[in-house]
Design an enzyme around this catalytic site. Structure first.
Site, PDB file in Angstrom:
ATOM      1  NE  ARG A  19      23.240  39.556 119.924  1.00 25.62           N
ATOM      2  CZ  ARG A  19      22.433  40.614 119.887  1.00 25.62           C
ATOM      3  NH1 ARG A  19      21.179  40.491 120.234  1.00 25.62           N
ATOM      4  NH2 ARG A  19      22.867  41.785 119.484  1.00 25.62           N
ATOM      5  CE  LYS A  55      26.383  44.634 121.994  1.00 26.40           C
ATOM      6  NZ  LYS A  55      25.846  44.935 120.661  1.00 26.40           N
ATOM      7  CG  ASN A  56      27.033  48.730 120.877  1.00 25.34           C
ATOM      8  OD1 ASN A  56      27.016  47.541 120.559  1.00 25.34           O
ATOM      9  ND2 ASN A  56      25.965  49.373 121.321  1.00 25.34           N
ATOM     10  CG  ASP A  69      21.686  49.696 123.710  1.00 26.42           C
ATOM     11  OD1 ASP A  69      20.611  49.500 123.125  1.00 26.42           O
ATOM     12  OD2 ASP A  69      22.794  49.641 123.138  1.00 26.42           O
ATOM     13  NE  ARG A  99      18.147  47.543 115.538  1.00 32.13           N
ATOM     14  CZ  ARG A  99      19.081  47.088 116.358  1.00 32.13           C
ATOM     15  NH1 ARG A  99      18.905  45.953 116.982  1.00 32.13           N
ATOM     16  NH2 ARG A  99      20.199  47.757 116.546  1.00 32.13           N
ATOM     17  CB  CYS A 107      16.042  42.253 115.987  1.00 29.52           C
ATOM     18  SG  CYS A 107      16.216  43.888 116.660  1.00 29.52           S
TER      19      CYS A 107
HETATM   20  C1  UD1 Z   1      23.213  50.942 117.625  1.00 23.70           C
HETATM   21  C2  UD1 Z   1      23.706  50.051 118.742  1.00 23.70           C
HETATM   22  C3  UD1 Z   1      22.527  49.562 119.583  1.00 23.70           C
HETATM   23  C4  UD1 Z   1      21.709  50.758 120.081  1.00 23.70           C
HETATM   24  C5  UD1 Z   1      21.357  51.684 118.934  1.00 23.70           C
HETATM   25  C6  UD1 Z   1      20.727  52.991 119.395  1.00 23.70           C
HETATM   26  C7  UD1 Z   1      25.711  49.064 117.824  1.00 23.70           C
HETATM   27  C8  UD1 Z   1      26.371  47.855 117.302  1.00 23.70           C
HETATM   28  N1  UD1 Z   1      24.421  48.925 118.155  1.00 23.70           N
HETATM   29  O1  UD1 Z   1      22.348  50.155 116.803  1.00 23.70           O
HETATM   30  O2  UD1 Z   1      23.042  48.833 120.684  1.00 23.70           O
HETATM   31  O3  UD1 Z   1      20.523  50.283 120.678  1.00 23.70           O
HETATM   32  O4  UD1 Z   1      22.524  52.041 118.181  1.00 23.70           O
HETATM   33  O5  UD1 Z   1      21.578  53.661 120.248  1.00 23.70           O
HETATM   34  O6  UD1 Z   1      26.311  50.103 117.998  1.00 23.70           O
HETATM   35  N2  UD1 Z   1      17.041  53.989 111.674  1.00 23.70           N
HETATM   36  C9  UD1 Z   1      16.434  54.377 110.492  1.00 23.70           C
HETATM   37  N3  UD1 Z   1      17.127  54.180 109.314  1.00 23.70           N
HETATM   38  C10 UD1 Z   1      18.385  53.647 109.286  1.00 23.70           C
HETATM   39  C11 UD1 Z   1      18.976  53.275 110.491  1.00 23.70           C
HETATM   40  C12 UD1 Z   1      18.283  53.464 111.680  1.00 23.70           C
HETATM   41  O7  UD1 Z   1      15.309  54.868 110.479  1.00 23.70           O
HETATM   42  O8  UD1 Z   1      18.944  53.516 108.201  1.00 23.70           O
HETATM   43  C13 UD1 Z   1      16.319  54.184 112.963  1.00 23.70           C
HETATM   44  C14 UD1 Z   1      16.160  52.902 113.772  1.00 23.70           C
HETATM   45  O9  UD1 Z   1      15.018  52.179 113.406  1.00 23.70           O
HETATM   46  C15 UD1 Z   1      16.068  53.459 115.186  1.00 23.70           C
HETATM   47  C16 UD1 Z   1      17.023  54.659 115.147  1.00 23.70           C
HETATM   48  O10 UD1 Z   1      17.124  55.006 113.774  1.00 23.70           O
HETATM   49  O11 UD1 Z   1      14.764  53.913 115.461  1.00 23.70           O
HETATM   50  C17 UD1 Z   1      18.387  54.405 115.719  1.00 23.70           C
HETATM   51  O12 UD1 Z   1      18.928  53.219 115.141  1.00 23.70           O
HETATM   52  P1  UD1 Z   1      20.505  53.021 114.955  1.00 23.70           P
HETATM   53  O13 UD1 Z   1      21.238  54.118 115.644  1.00 23.70           O
HETATM   54  O14 UD1 Z   1      20.793  52.812 113.508  1.00 23.70           O
HETATM   55  O15 UD1 Z   1      20.763  51.665 115.696  1.00 23.70           O
HETATM   56  P2  UD1 Z   1      21.951  50.682 115.360  1.00 23.70           P
HETATM   57  O16 UD1 Z   1      23.077  51.464 114.793  1.00 23.70           O
HETATM   58  O17 UD1 Z   1      21.432  49.500 114.596  1.00 23.70           O
END
Ligand code: UD1
Length: 439
Positions: free
Chosen positions: A400, A22-23, A308, A122, A117
């Site tokens: 999902r 999925k990811n 995850d 996030r 969420c």
């Molecule tokens: C992706 C995955 C999700 C997984 C997560 C962490 C997809 C579609 N989803 O989510 O399944 O749980 O990686 O492996 O691939 N953060 C910030 N600033 C930002 C972005 C993130 O501080 O701009 C923080 C987040 O709050 C979190 C950490 O960084 O604590 C990691 O988040 P991130 O890797 O961005 O998660 P996703 O990419 O949304």
């Protein structure tokens, strides 16, 4: 709304195939916005999140045609649209993956902010800072990110945040850099296999990307990207969930379509608990029939234990003698499943960014409520181990991200049924479909 009814206590046995990731599917589909050719993707899982991305892409002028075997043909037919509407984005956070491709290719992107969420706040500040570093003008207005750039220009971008790097942020900046003028160096880039898969796909389209799988990516921008054919990587989170299903039921299963090197840290934790994981000719064998023991674990960015998989490991440890501490350094608030596991008789105590789990000799079936995708999986796994009947409500979260999980679990001998959830009316409570008058 559907729910699962799980009658636990059966050791799983048999063989199933793991689906495409999925990811990987979500950012790859979004990346097709960058190209002016047609691409064919194989092993695209049939999931609610993938359908949501397909709908979003359709609204952005991308034609997506899927056949029954998961092969999907994708190509841009209209380059004018650049608005990712709230109604489409709010269903799935990964919708943000269209931001980088839109601004890089179409010069303008108006993308609804995805919002928080159940696993934490996030933010997307790192995505926005990365695009700004490439020269985009970015502002947030009325709940939307509005980004503009005539042509992005390569730069140094660092994606380190307080909890490590960002996976979809890396996808956004990587995609945007492929069409930028000159060289982009992304430091603190995500090393997740799904990012490597995205990078390989972009290279297939004609992009020049180096350093995939390391935390430093170098991208030399090109004028245009074409089409390609690509097979998605296997879903390592689904694989880990099925491995833990074998362990938690003290069963023995074989899994097809698994990349064991993507699961190193999970295998290490499972082996430390006493689960046997080994490669046979063309499958992975997971044997949880031996004596298991408790082990601490910490969720971290790749190559660490994936956040995850944290909830599923917590469920397993709830059934293993001894005490273990499970920490999540990626989403430190991601412990919604702990309270539901208590309902099944688990001994789980939530701390700050971690839970302490003391294994109990048996879990007992109960009504529980899924709060997010992976927490749902953890509750289903706990239900498989529990004595008696467990109902897991709100399993739309599960749909999902897992392709036919109940079908695969049944193929392994589990007693899991999907039924329509019609909550019984309680005096004074609303029944489904009823609305209470205001005032
Ligand atoms: C992706 C995955 C999700 C997984 C997560 C962490 C997809 C579609 N989803 O989510 O399944 O749980 O990686 O492996 O691939 N953060 C910030 N600033 C930002 C972005 C993130 O501080 O701009 C923080 C987040 O709050 C979190 C950490 O960084 O604590 C990691 O988040 P991130 O890797 O961005 O998660 P996703 O990419 O949304």
């Amino acid at each position: 709304m559907d729910m699962f009814v799980v009658r636990g206590g059966r050791p799983l046995a048999g063989r199933v195939r793991v689906s495409g990731a999925k990811n990987a599917a979500l950012p790859l589909l979004a990346a097709t916005i960058l190209s002016d050719g047609v691409s064919v993707l194989h092993d695209v899982p049939d999931l609610v999140d993938v359908r949501s991305m397909e709908r979003l892409l359709a609204s952005l002028g991308v034609s997506v045609e899927r056949n029954d075997s998961g092969t999907t043909q994708v190509g841009v037919v209209d380059e004018a649209p650049c608005i990712a509407d709230y109604e489409l984005v709010r269903r799935m956070r990964a919708s943000i993956c269209v931001l980088g491709p839109l601004v890089a290719r179409r010069g303008r992107a108006v993308v609804s902010l995805p919002g928080g969420c159940n696993i934490g706040t996030r933010p997307i500040d790192l995505h926005l800072a990365g695009l700004r570093a490439l020269g985009a003008e970015v502002e947030t207005r009325n709940g939307y990110v509005v980004a503009r750039a005539d042509r992005l220009v390569g730069a140094r971008v660092d994606l380190a945040g307080p909890n490590g790097t960002t996976v979809t942020g890396t996808a956004n900046v990587l995609c945007a850099a492929t069409l930028a003028e000159g060289r982009t160096t992304i430091t603190s880039a995500a090393r997740e296999p799904e990012i490597v898969d995205l990078g390989r796909f972009l290279v297939g389209l004609g992009a020049r990307v180096e350093g995939l799988g390391t935390s430093e990516l170098t991208v030399d921008g090109v004028e245009r990207l074409g089409g390609t054919e690509h097979v998605l990587v296997p879903d390592r989170i689904e694989a880990a969930t099925l491995m833990i299903a074998a362990a938690i039921t003290r069963g023995r299963v074989e899994l097809d379509n698994v990349e064991l090197e993507h699961l190193g840290s999970v295998v290490e934790v499972l082996r430390s608990t006493g689960v046997v994981v080994r490669e046979s000719d063309d499958a992975i064998v997971v044997d949880g029939t031996g004596t298991l023991r408790a082990v601490d674990c910490v969720a971290r960015p790749f190559p660490g234990v994936p956040t995850d998989v944290q909830a599923q490991l917590t469920a397993l440890l709830a059934t293993v003698p001894g005490q273990a501490v499970v920490r999540d350094d990626v989403f430190p608030e991601r412990f919604m499943h702990a309270a539901e596991l208590l309902r099944l008789g688990a001994d789980v105590r939530a701390g700050t960014g971690s839970v302490t789990v003391r294994g109990v000799s048996r879990l007992t079936g109960a009504n529980v409520m899924a709060s997010d995708l992976r927490a749902s999986a953890a509750l289903v796994l706990a239900g498989l181990a529990a004595e008696g009947e467990t109902t897991v409500r709100r399993i739309y979260h599960l749909d999902r991200g897992y392709e036919g999980l109940e079908v695969k679990l049944r193929a392994l001998g589990a007693d899991v049924e999907r039924v329509v959830d019609v909550p019984a009316a309680v005096p004074g409570e609303l029944v489904p479909g009823e609305r209470r008058q205001a005032g």
